[in-house]
Scaffold this motif. Structure first.
Motif, PDB file in Angstrom:
ATOM      1  N   ASP A  76      -2.040  -1.647 -11.174  1.00 58.52           N
ATOM      2  CA  ASP A  76      -1.332  -0.674 -10.346  1.00 58.52           C
ATOM      3  C   ASP A  76      -1.097  -1.186  -8.938  1.00 58.52           C
ATOM      4  OD1 ASP A  76      -1.641   2.985 -10.200  1.00 58.52           O
ATOM      5  OD2 ASP A  76       0.060   1.623 -10.465  1.00 58.52           O
ATOM      6  N   GLY A  77      -1.130  -2.504  -8.766  1.00 62.93           N
ATOM      7  CA  GLY A  77      -0.665  -3.117  -7.535  1.00 62.93           C
ATOM      8  C   GLY A  77      -1.680  -3.238  -6.428  1.00 62.93           C
ATOM      9  N   THR A  78      -1.193  -3.732  -5.316  1.00 62.66           N
ATOM     10  CA  THR A  78      -1.990  -3.884  -4.109  1.00 62.66           C
ATOM     11  C   THR A  78      -1.346  -3.077  -2.992  1.00 62.66           C
ATOM     12  OG1 THR A  78      -0.753  -5.904  -3.593  1.00 62.66           O
ATOM     13  CG2 THR A  78      -2.869  -6.165  -4.690  1.00 62.66           C
ATOM     14  N   HIS A  79      -2.171  -2.650  -2.055  1.00 63.85           N
ATOM     15  CA  HIS A  79      -1.694  -1.831  -0.940  1.00 63.85           C
ATOM     16  C   HIS A  79      -2.379  -2.320   0.329  1.00 63.85           C
ATOM     17  CE1 HIS A  79      -0.271   1.052  -4.020  1.00 63.85           C
ATOM     18  NE2 HIS A  79      -1.371   0.715  -4.632  1.00 63.85           N
ATOM     19  N   ILE A  88      -4.366  -9.898  -0.747  1.00 64.27           N
ATOM     20  CA  ILE A  88      -5.349 -10.048  -1.825  1.00 64.27           C
ATOM     21  C   ILE A  88      -4.660 -10.885  -2.882  1.00 64.27           C
ATOM     22  CG2 ILE A  88      -6.736  -8.877  -3.558  1.00 64.27           C
ATOM     23  CD1 ILE A  88      -6.834  -6.458  -1.751  1.00 64.27           C
ATOM     24  N   PRO A  89      -5.046 -12.151  -3.026  1.00 69.59           N
ATOM     25  CA  PRO A  89      -4.368 -13.032  -3.970  1.00 69.59           C
ATOM     26  C   PRO A  89      -4.433 -12.512  -5.397  1.00 69.59           C
ATOM     27  CG  PRO A  89      -5.777 -14.284  -2.492  1.00 69.59           C
ATOM     28  CD  PRO A  89      -6.095 -12.846  -2.274  1.00 69.59           C
ATOM     29  N   ARG A  90      -3.334 -12.651  -6.102  1.00 70.61           N
ATOM     30  CA  ARG A  90      -3.241 -12.157  -7.473  1.00 70.61           C
ATOM     31  C   ARG A  90      -4.079 -12.955  -8.443  1.00 70.61           C
ATOM     32  NH1 ARG A  90      -0.871  -7.225  -8.811  1.00 70.61           N
ATOM     33  NH2 ARG A  90       0.787  -6.772  -7.310  1.00 70.61           N
ATOM     34  N   ASP A  91      -4.519 -14.160  -8.058  1.00 71.48           N
ATOM     35  CA  ASP A  91      -5.264 -14.982  -8.995  1.00 71.48           C
ATOM     36  C   ASP A  91      -6.765 -14.846  -8.820  1.00 71.48           C
ATOM     37  OD1 ASP A  91      -4.999 -18.214  -7.285  1.00 71.48           O
ATOM     38  OD2 ASP A  91      -5.463 -16.209  -6.569  1.00 71.48           O
ATOM     39  N   SER A  92      -7.190 -13.763  -8.172  1.00 72.49           N
ATOM     40  CA  SER A  92      -8.628 -13.543  -8.009  1.00 72.49           C
ATOM     41  C   SER A  92      -9.298 -13.454  -9.376  1.00 72.49           C
ATOM     42  CB  SER A  92      -8.879 -12.251  -7.232  1.00 72.49           C
ATOM     43  OG  SER A  92      -8.424 -12.377  -5.916  1.00 72.49           O
ATOM     44  N   ALA A  93     -10.474 -14.034  -9.485  1.00 68.67           N
ATOM     45  CA  ALA A  93     -11.250 -13.938 -10.718  1.00 68.67           C
ATOM     46  C   ALA A  93     -11.586 -12.483 -10.989  1.00 68.67           C
ATOM     47  CB  ALA A  93     -12.519 -14.769 -10.592  1.00 68.67           C
ATOM     48  N   LYS A  94     -11.799 -12.155 -12.247  1.00 69.04           N
ATOM     49  CA  LYS A  94     -11.983 -10.763 -12.634  1.00 69.04           C
ATOM     50  C   LYS A  94     -13.151 -10.109 -11.939  1.00 69.04           C
ATOM     51  CE  LYS A  94      -9.741 -10.922 -17.117  1.00 69.04           C
ATOM     52  NZ  LYS A  94      -9.904 -10.718 -18.568  1.00 69.04           N
ATOM     53  N   ASN A  95     -14.168 -10.861 -11.589  1.00 72.89           N
ATOM     54  CA  ASN A  95     -15.316 -10.237 -10.942  1.00 72.89           C
ATOM     55  C   ASN A  95     -15.421 -10.598  -9.469  1.00 72.89           C
ATOM     56  OD1 ASN A  95     -16.038 -12.887 -11.272  1.00 72.89           O
ATOM     57  ND2 ASN A  95     -18.185 -12.436 -11.661  1.00 72.89           N
ATOM     58  N   THR A  96     -14.369 -11.174  -8.917  1.00 74.37           N
ATOM     59  CA  THR A  96     -14.345 -11.519  -7.494  1.00 74.37           C
ATOM     60  C   THR A  96     -13.002 -11.149  -6.904  1.00 74.37           C
ATOM     61  OG1 THR A  96     -15.867 -13.374  -7.835  1.00 74.37           O
ATOM     62  CG2 THR A  96     -14.585 -13.361  -5.806  1.00 74.37           C
ATOM     63  N   VAL A  97     -13.039 -10.433  -5.810  1.00 66.53           N
ATOM     64  CA  VAL A  97     -11.813 -10.080  -5.102  1.00 66.53           C
ATOM     65  C   VAL A  97     -11.860 -10.731  -3.730  1.00 66.53           C
ATOM     66  CG1 VAL A  97     -10.476  -8.211  -4.093  1.00 66.53           C
ATOM     67  CG2 VAL A  97     -11.514  -7.926  -6.337  1.00 66.53           C
ATOM     68  N   THR A  98     -10.796 -11.381  -3.354  1.00 67.71           N
ATOM     69  CA  THR A  98     -10.753 -12.047  -2.062  1.00 67.71           C
ATOM     70  C   THR A  98      -9.776 -11.347  -1.128  1.00 67.71           C
ATOM     71  OG1 THR A  98      -9.049 -13.576  -2.828  1.00 67.71           O
ATOM     72  CG2 THR A  98     -11.331 -14.279  -3.065  1.00 67.71           C
ATOM     73  N   LEU A  99      -9.970 -11.542   0.143  1.00 69.32           N
ATOM     74  CA  LEU A  99      -9.063 -11.050   1.172  1.00 69.32           C
ATOM     75  C   LEU A  99      -8.700 -12.233   2.056  1.00 69.32           C
ATOM     76  CD1 LEU A  99      -7.685  -8.552   2.442  1.00 69.32           C
ATOM     77  CD2 LEU A  99      -9.639  -8.418   3.998  1.00 69.32           C
TER      78      LEU A  99
END
Length: 128
Positions: free
Chosen positions: A56-59, A70-81
């Motif tokens: 449902d996207g990024t905001h 927030i890069p789209r290629d973040s690992a499933k259990n890691t979110v980067t900024l």
């Protein structure tokens, strides 16, 4: 319960870049809404960005749009900024938050009280 651990905070000069990471663990449920908030001394916690890992996207808030992603290629259990063109007013403690909801309708994701899991925070300091 989901555990969240942030890392990557540092001191940088204005115009510089930093990359924050938020690693999630836990088996109670799989988080589908993850967000970054920040809080400067004496101020309320401020929403920065959210991502719905189910698609449902990024905001992004107006104050960071075009500079933070927030890069789209973040690992499933890691979110980067990814934070670029940093300004002194970006100085704050940055927190990662998570919630199992899958949809972004109604804008609930801007409110800190709506998130069920939080990390301990990582400090970002931007100097002139």
């Amino acid at each position: 319960q989901v555990q969240l651990v942030e890392s990557g905070g540092d001191s940088v000069q204005a115009g510089g870049s930093l990359r924050l990471s938020c690693k999630s663990s836990g088996t109670a449920y799989r988080s589908t809404a993850m967000a970054w908030f920040r809080q400067a001394p004496g101020k309320e916690r401020e929403w920065v960005a959210s991502i719905f890992t189910g698609g449902d996207g990024t905001h992004y808030s107006d104050s960071v749009g075009g500079r933070f992603t927030i890069p789209r290629d973040s690992a499933k259990n890691t979110v980067t900024l990814q934070m670029n063109s940093l300004k002194p007013e970006d100085t704050a403690m940055y927190y990662c938050a998570a919630d199992p909801r899958t949809t972004c309708g109604g804008g609930w994701w801007r409110e800190p009280s709506e998130y069920t899991s939080w990390g301990q925070g990582t400090q970002v300091t931007v100097s002139t």
